[in-house]
Design a protein around this motif. Structure first.
Motif, PDB file in Angstrom:
ATOM      1  N   ALA A  10      63.879  38.953 113.658  1.00  0.00           N
ATOM      2  CA  ALA A  10      65.122  38.328 113.215  1.00  0.00           C
ATOM      3  C   ALA A  10      65.466  37.116 114.080  1.00  0.00           C
ATOM      4  CB  ALA A  10      66.259  39.343 113.240  1.00  0.00           C
ATOM      5  N   GLY A  11      65.315  37.269 115.397  1.00  0.00           N
ATOM      6  CA  GLY A  11      65.597  36.161 116.299  1.00  0.00           C
ATOM      7  C   GLY A  11      64.648  34.995 116.091  1.00  0.00           C
ATOM      8  N   GLY A  12      63.373  35.311 115.860  1.00  0.00           N
ATOM      9  CA  GLY A  12      62.391  34.257 115.620  1.00  0.00           C
ATOM     10  C   GLY A  12      62.715  33.451 114.382  1.00  0.00           C
ATOM     11  N   VAL A  13      63.098  34.132 113.302  1.00  0.00           N
ATOM     12  CA  VAL A  13      63.438  33.429 112.062  1.00  0.00           C
ATOM     13  C   VAL A  13      64.711  32.613 112.238  1.00  0.00           C
ATOM     14  CG1 VAL A  13      64.154  33.733 109.659  1.00  0.00           C
ATOM     15  CG2 VAL A  13      62.236  35.049 110.561  1.00  0.00           C
ATOM     16  N   ARG A  14      65.716  33.195 112.899  1.00  0.00           N
ATOM     17  CA  ARG A  14      66.964  32.456 113.116  1.00  0.00           C
ATOM     18  C   ARG A  14      66.718  31.176 113.911  1.00  0.00           C
ATOM     19  NH1 ARG A  14      69.191  37.550 114.458  1.00  0.00           N
ATOM     20  NH2 ARG A  14      69.150  36.947 116.653  1.00  0.00           N
ATOM     21  N   LEU A  15      65.908  31.268 114.947  1.00  0.00           N
ATOM     22  CA  LEU A  15      65.621  30.090 115.764  1.00  0.00           C
ATOM     23  C   LEU A  15      64.731  29.099 115.026  1.00  0.00           C
ATOM     24  CD1 LEU A  15      65.012  31.896 119.177  1.00  0.00           C
ATOM     25  CD2 LEU A  15      66.909  30.360 118.621  1.00  0.00           C
ATOM     26  N   ALA A  16      63.959  29.594 114.069  1.00  0.00           N
ATOM     27  CA  ALA A  16      63.050  28.721 113.325  1.00  0.00           C
ATOM     28  C   ALA A  16      63.747  27.965 112.207  1.00  0.00           C
ATOM     29  CB  ALA A  16      61.892  29.541 112.746  1.00  0.00           C
ATOM     30  N   ILE A  17      64.881  28.462 111.695  1.00  0.00           N
ATOM     31  CA  ILE A  17      65.515  27.845 110.536  1.00  0.00           C
ATOM     32  C   ILE A  17      65.886  26.375 110.775  1.00  0.00           C
ATOM     33  CG2 ILE A  17      67.584  27.859 109.087  1.00  0.00           C
ATOM     34  CD1 ILE A  17      67.423  30.882 109.028  1.00  0.00           C
ATOM     35  N   PRO A  18      66.559  26.009 111.901  1.00  0.00           N
ATOM     36  CA  PRO A  18      66.818  24.576 112.125  1.00  0.00           C
ATOM     37  C   PRO A  18      65.532  23.765 112.205  1.00  0.00           C
ATOM     38  CG  PRO A  18      68.159  25.929 113.584  1.00  0.00           C
ATOM     39  CD  PRO A  18      67.168  26.847 112.949  1.00  0.00           C
ATOM     40  N   PRO A 129      71.549  43.847  99.867  1.00  0.00           N
ATOM     41  CA  PRO A 129      71.476  45.311  99.739  1.00  0.00           C
ATOM     42  C   PRO A 129      70.038  45.798  99.598  1.00  0.00           C
ATOM     43  CG  PRO A 129      73.243  44.437  98.379  1.00  0.00           C
ATOM     44  CD  PRO A 129      72.487  43.246  98.903  1.00  0.00           C
ATOM     45  N   VAL A 130      69.739  46.902 100.245  1.00  0.00           N
ATOM     46  CA  VAL A 130      68.431  47.582 100.216  1.00  0.00           C
ATOM     47  C   VAL A 130      67.376  46.785 100.963  1.00  0.00           C
ATOM     48  CG1 VAL A 130      66.609  48.583  98.796  1.00  0.00           C
ATOM     49  CG2 VAL A 130      68.994  48.701  98.014  1.00  0.00           C
ATOM     50  N   LEU A 131      67.213  45.503 100.602  1.00  0.00           N
ATOM     51  CA  LEU A 131      66.131  44.707 101.196  1.00  0.00           C
ATOM     52  C   LEU A 131      66.295  44.527 102.697  1.00  0.00           C
ATOM     53  CD1 LEU A 131      65.618  41.905  98.506  1.00  0.00           C
ATOM     54  CD2 LEU A 131      64.265  43.978  98.860  1.00  0.00           C
ATOM     55  N   HIS A 132      67.540  44.447 103.168  1.00  0.00           N
ATOM     56  CA  HIS A 132      67.731  44.217 104.601  1.00  0.00           C
ATOM     57  C   HIS A 132      67.366  45.444 105.433  1.00  0.00           C
ATOM     58  CE1 HIS A 132      71.463  46.514 104.173  1.00  0.00           C
ATOM     59  NE2 HIS A 132      71.510  46.591 105.489  1.00  0.00           N
ATOM     60  N   GLU A 133      67.123  46.578 104.767  1.00  0.00           N
ATOM     61  CA  GLU A 133      66.756  47.798 105.479  1.00  0.00           C
ATOM     62  C   GLU A 133      65.248  47.930 105.694  1.00  0.00           C
ATOM     63  OE1 GLU A 133      68.438  51.019 103.318  1.00  0.00           O
ATOM     64  OE2 GLU A 133      70.509  50.368 103.597  1.00  0.00           O
ATOM     65  N   PRO A 135      61.896  47.605 107.418  1.00  0.00           N
ATOM     66  CA  PRO A 135      61.595  47.377 108.838  1.00  0.00           C
ATOM     67  C   PRO A 135      61.002  45.995 109.095  1.00  0.00           C
ATOM     68  CG  PRO A 135      60.851  49.547 108.141  1.00  0.00           C
ATOM     69  CD  PRO A 135      61.253  48.823 106.892  1.00  0.00           C
ATOM     70  N   VAL A 136      61.402  45.387 110.169  1.00  0.00           N
ATOM     71  CA  VAL A 136      60.935  44.089 110.659  1.00  0.00           C
ATOM     72  C   VAL A 136      61.272  42.958 109.674  1.00  0.00           C
ATOM     73  CG1 VAL A 136      58.998  42.744 111.518  1.00  0.00           C
ATOM     74  CG2 VAL A 136      59.083  45.207 111.950  1.00  0.00           C
ATOM     75  N   VAL A 137      60.746  43.027 108.449  1.00  0.00           N
ATOM     76  CA  VAL A 137      60.950  41.948 107.483  1.00  0.00           C
ATOM     77  C   VAL A 137      62.401  41.862 107.037  1.00  0.00           C
ATOM     78  CG1 VAL A 137      60.317  41.083 105.192  1.00  0.00           C
ATOM     79  CG2 VAL A 137      58.573  42.097 106.678  1.00  0.00           C
ATOM     80  N   GLY A 138      63.036  43.016 106.821  1.00  0.00           N
ATOM     81  CA  GLY A 138      64.402  43.038 106.325  1.00  0.00           C
ATOM     82  C   GLY A 138      65.390  42.302 107.208  1.00  0.00           C
ATOM     83  N   PRO A 139      65.494  42.645 108.491  1.00  0.00           N
ATOM     84  CA  PRO A 139      66.443  41.933 109.364  1.00  0.00           C
ATOM     85  C   PRO A 139      66.120  40.448 109.508  1.00  0.00           C
ATOM     86  CG  PRO A 139      65.765  44.011 110.358  1.00  0.00           C
ATOM     87  CD  PRO A 139      64.874  43.792 109.170  1.00  0.00           C
ATOM     88  N   ALA A 140      64.846  40.098 109.393  1.00  0.00           N
ATOM     89  CA  ALA A 140      64.443  38.707 109.582  1.00  0.00           C
ATOM     90  C   ALA A 140      64.776  37.837 108.372  1.00  0.00           C
ATOM     91  CB  ALA A 140      62.946  38.633 109.872  1.00  0.00           C
TER      92      ALA A 140
END
Length: 307
Positions: A10-18, A129-133, A135-140
């Motif tokens: 999740a942190g990697g994707v957040r930092l990668a978005i900009p 909904p559902v998708l964010h659960e 593992p690994v991919v969901g939170p990201a």
């Protein structure tokens, strides 16, 4: 361990978005022959304008609008200098970055006293909904903010709409490879270069808004801290192609997130070493050790129509 991996992804994707958004515009501009080292300045100006606009209006959407306009204004200056006046693109880029840093720092001091703007109205995560659960991919991928989802969609749209096989993509590549021949074939070289620089400015301004309004809900001096330069590095590492550049941005994002997750993962790697990983990868890419790399032939070369 699972929770740590979730946070790392999740942190990697957040930092990668900009990075994704800024590099999506930059790869298009460089393919047209214009190097925008001023992406850093565009992002920084966008972050400041976004935070100031959101704070003054109480609306994050207004902040996004002001960030977009700010990025475009810097892009207009870059385009006039590099396309119309044919100034050195590297010098103008570095100069605009220094100007943006000084101007935003001074403006923040005037408007907010100590230069730090906290508690800025911004965007909160919107879990799917559902998708964010998952593992690994969901939170990201499925716990982003509305601006984060929009940034990802715009990145994909730029990658698909400006692909090398599209009419626009072919025109951009023609201008970046041989501007004189493209001009003789009837392509509006200056208009195409202006358009790509403005797209970069808009994308970088939104990237700055993503950083200020989605990630930290605040503004501080030099909030971008070199992210704009890293976007240019990602384009080089991606060999001036859209999808490899996306991969490079994600790699850089995870490398940055690893600085915070390494202790929990049991990795005893010094923070300075982790910080240098993206740049080391870029150096390897430029040297050709991870694949051949060739910049557009007309990159940084000014165009003047022969009489």
């Amino acid at each position: 361990m699972s929770a740590v991996l979730d946070e790392l992804a999740a942190g990697g994707v957040r930092l990668a978005i900009p990075l994704l958004l800024a590099s999506a515009g930059e790869v298009l501009s460089e393919r047209a022959g214009v190097l925008n080292l001023s992406v850093e300045g565009m992002m920084l100006t966008g972050a400041f304008a976004g935070a100031a606009g959101a704070l003054a209006s109480g609306s994050a959407l207004v902040g996004v609008g002001t960030a977009l306009v700010a990025g475009l204004l810097v892009a207009v200056v870059q385009a006039v200098l590099s396309v119309t006046l044919r100034a050195d693109q590297i010098v103008t880029g570095i100069t605009l970055n220094a100007l943006a840093l000084g101007a935003t720092t001074y403006a923040a001091r005037l408007m907010f006293g100590d230069g730090d703007v906290g508690s800025v109205p911004g965007f909160d995560p919107l879990p799917v909904p559902v998708l964010h659960e998952i593992p690994v991919v969901g939170p990201a991928l499925f716990e982003m903010t509305a601006l984060g989802y929009t940034a990802c969609a715009l990145t994909v749209a730029l990658a698909v709409g400006c692909a090398r096989r599209t009419t626009w993509g072919l025109a951009v590549d023609a201008v970046g490879e041989d501007a004189r021949t493209a001009d003789r074939c009837g392509l509006p070289v200056r208009a195409i270069r202006y358009a790509t620089v403005l797209v970069t400015g808009a994308a970088a301004g939104l990237a700055g808004a993503q950083l200020a309004l989605s990630e930290v809900h605040a503004f501080s001096d030099n909030i971008t801290a070199g992210i704009g330069y890293l976007a240019v590095v990602a384009v080089i590492a991606g060999r001036w192609r859209a999808w490899p550049t996306v991969v490079a941005c994600l790699f850089f994002g995870v490398a940055q997130a690893l600085q915070f997750a390494a202790p929990a993962l049991g990795l005893h790697i010094s923070a300075p070493l982790l910080t240098t990983l993206p740049y080391l990868f870029a150096l390897l890419a430029v040297s050709g050790l991870v694949g051949r790399s060739r910049a557009p032939a007309g990159l940084t070369l000014p165009f003047a129509r022969s009489s």
